[in-house]
Scaffold this motif. Structure first.
Motif, PDB file in Angstrom:
ATOM      1  N   PRO A  45      11.903   4.878 -11.371  1.00 27.58           N
ATOM      2  CA  PRO A  45      10.866   4.417 -10.440  1.00 27.58           C
ATOM      3  C   PRO A  45      11.348   3.342  -9.466  1.00 27.58           C
ATOM      4  CG  PRO A  45       9.948   4.640 -12.633  1.00 27.58           C
ATOM      5  CD  PRO A  45      11.445   4.801 -12.765  1.00 27.58           C
ATOM      6  N   THR A  46      12.560   2.788  -9.672  1.00 27.62           N
ATOM      7  CA  THR A  46      13.078   1.746  -8.776  1.00 27.62           C
ATOM      8  C   THR A  46      14.487   2.042  -8.265  1.00 27.62           C
ATOM      9  OG1 THR A  46      13.921   0.489 -10.657  1.00 27.62           O
ATOM     10  CG2 THR A  46      11.705  -0.076  -9.872  1.00 27.62           C
ATOM     11  N   ASP A  47      14.965   3.277  -8.444  1.00 34.71           N
ATOM     12  CA  ASP A  47      16.352   3.601  -8.109  1.00 34.71           C
ATOM     13  C   ASP A  47      16.448   5.079  -7.735  1.00 34.71           C
ATOM     14  OD1 ASP A  47      19.059   4.759  -9.020  1.00 34.71           O
ATOM     15  OD2 ASP A  47      19.441   2.614  -9.139  1.00 34.71           O
ATOM     16  N   MET A  48      17.146   5.366  -6.659  1.00 32.21           N
ATOM     17  CA  MET A  48      17.382   6.749  -6.260  1.00 32.21           C
ATOM     18  C   MET A  48      18.871   6.904  -6.015  1.00 32.21           C
ATOM     19  SD  MET A  48      15.835   9.704  -5.573  1.00 32.21           S
ATOM     20  CE  MET A  48      14.149   9.189  -5.393  1.00 32.21           C
ATOM     21  N   ASN A  49      19.509   7.757  -6.818  1.00 30.30           N
ATOM     22  CA  ASN A  49      20.954   7.966  -6.713  1.00 30.30           C
ATOM     23  C   ASN A  49      21.717   6.638  -6.757  1.00 30.30           C
ATOM     24  OD1 ASN A  49      20.874  10.749  -6.766  1.00 30.30           O
ATOM     25  ND2 ASN A  49      20.643  10.902  -4.561  1.00 30.30           N
ATOM     26  N   HIS A  50      21.283   5.777  -7.687  1.00 35.26           N
ATOM     27  CA  HIS A  50      21.928   4.491  -7.957  1.00 35.26           C
ATOM     28  C   HIS A  50      21.824   3.523  -6.786  1.00 35.26           C
ATOM     29  CE1 HIS A  50      23.333   6.480 -11.555  1.00 35.26           C
ATOM     30  NE2 HIS A  50      23.805   7.447 -10.798  1.00 35.26           N
ATOM     31  N   GLN A  51      20.802   3.702  -5.949  1.00 33.83           N
ATOM     32  CA  GLN A  51      20.521   2.763  -4.873  1.00 33.83           C
ATOM     33  C   GLN A  51      19.098   2.247  -5.078  1.00 33.83           C
ATOM     34  OE1 GLN A  51      20.841   4.325  -0.895  1.00 33.83           O
ATOM     35  NE2 GLN A  51      21.049   2.296  -0.028  1.00 33.83           N
ATOM     36  N   ARG A  52      18.952   0.910  -5.126  1.00 36.20           N
ATOM     37  CA  ARG A  52      17.636   0.317  -5.386  1.00 36.20           C
ATOM     38  C   ARG A  52      16.634   0.721  -4.327  1.00 36.20           C
ATOM     39  NH1 ARG A  52      15.612  -2.273  -9.210  1.00 36.20           N
ATOM     40  NH2 ARG A  52      14.780  -3.917  -7.944  1.00 36.20           N
ATOM     41  N   MET A  53      15.415   0.981  -4.777  1.00 36.02           N
ATOM     42  CA  MET A  53      14.315   1.254  -3.856  1.00 36.02           C
ATOM     43  C   MET A  53      13.127   0.416  -4.292  1.00 36.02           C
ATOM     44  SD  MET A  53      13.103   5.037  -5.039  1.00 36.02           S
ATOM     45  CE  MET A  53      12.290   5.308  -6.604  1.00 36.02           C
ATOM     46  N   GLN A  54      12.179   0.272  -3.402  1.00 29.94           N
ATOM     47  CA  GLN A  54      10.971  -0.453  -3.763  1.00 29.94           C
ATOM     48  C   GLN A  54      10.270   0.341  -4.859  1.00 29.94           C
ATOM     49  OE1 GLN A  54       8.812  -1.100  -0.123  1.00 29.94           O
ATOM     50  NE2 GLN A  54      10.292  -2.587   0.624  1.00 29.94           N
ATOM     51  N   PRO A  55       9.679  -0.348  -5.840  1.00 29.74           N
ATOM     52  CA  PRO A  55       9.030   0.360  -6.951  1.00 29.74           C
ATOM     53  C   PRO A  55       8.036   1.403  -6.446  1.00 29.74           C
ATOM     54  CG  PRO A  55       9.111  -1.978  -7.408  1.00 29.74           C
ATOM     55  CD  PRO A  55       9.577  -1.804  -5.983  1.00 29.74           C
ATOM     56  N   GLN A  56       8.101   2.575  -7.038  1.00 33.59           N
ATOM     57  CA  GLN A  56       7.259   3.706  -6.648  1.00 33.59           C
ATOM     58  C   GLN A  56       6.391   4.056  -7.859  1.00 33.59           C
ATOM     59  OE1 GLN A  56       5.271   5.974  -5.581  1.00 33.59           O
ATOM     60  NE2 GLN A  56       6.413   6.390  -3.724  1.00 33.59           N
TER      61      GLN A  56
END
Length: 71
Positions: A45-56
């Motif tokens: 929920p906070t990572d896409m392909n080992h890149q941080r993203m805003q919590p989804q």
């Protein structure tokens, strides 16, 4: 069929890369997808392909649903 239906539910979720790329620890769920034995997608929920993203939060809910469906 379960996985294809799940992909359809999460396909259009808005993912926003977190400008603060500091590391984080611990996740409740993660999904890793493979094609012919090769990892093609990793997400939490906070990572896409080992890149941080805003919590989804919706993605977290969908991951929880997938986990429950598999049990």
């Amino acid at each position: 069929m379960l996985i294809q239906e799940w992909i359809e539910k999460v396909r259009d979720l808005e993912i926003v890369i977190d400008p603060d790329q500091e590391g984080a620890t611990g996740v409740l769920f993660h999904v890793t997808m493979f094609e012919q034995g090769k990892e093609v997608l990793y997400m939490t929920p906070t990572d896409m392909n080992h890149q941080r993203m805003q919590p989804q939060l919706e993605l977290a809910d969908r991951m929880s649903e997938l986990y429950d469906a598999i049990e």
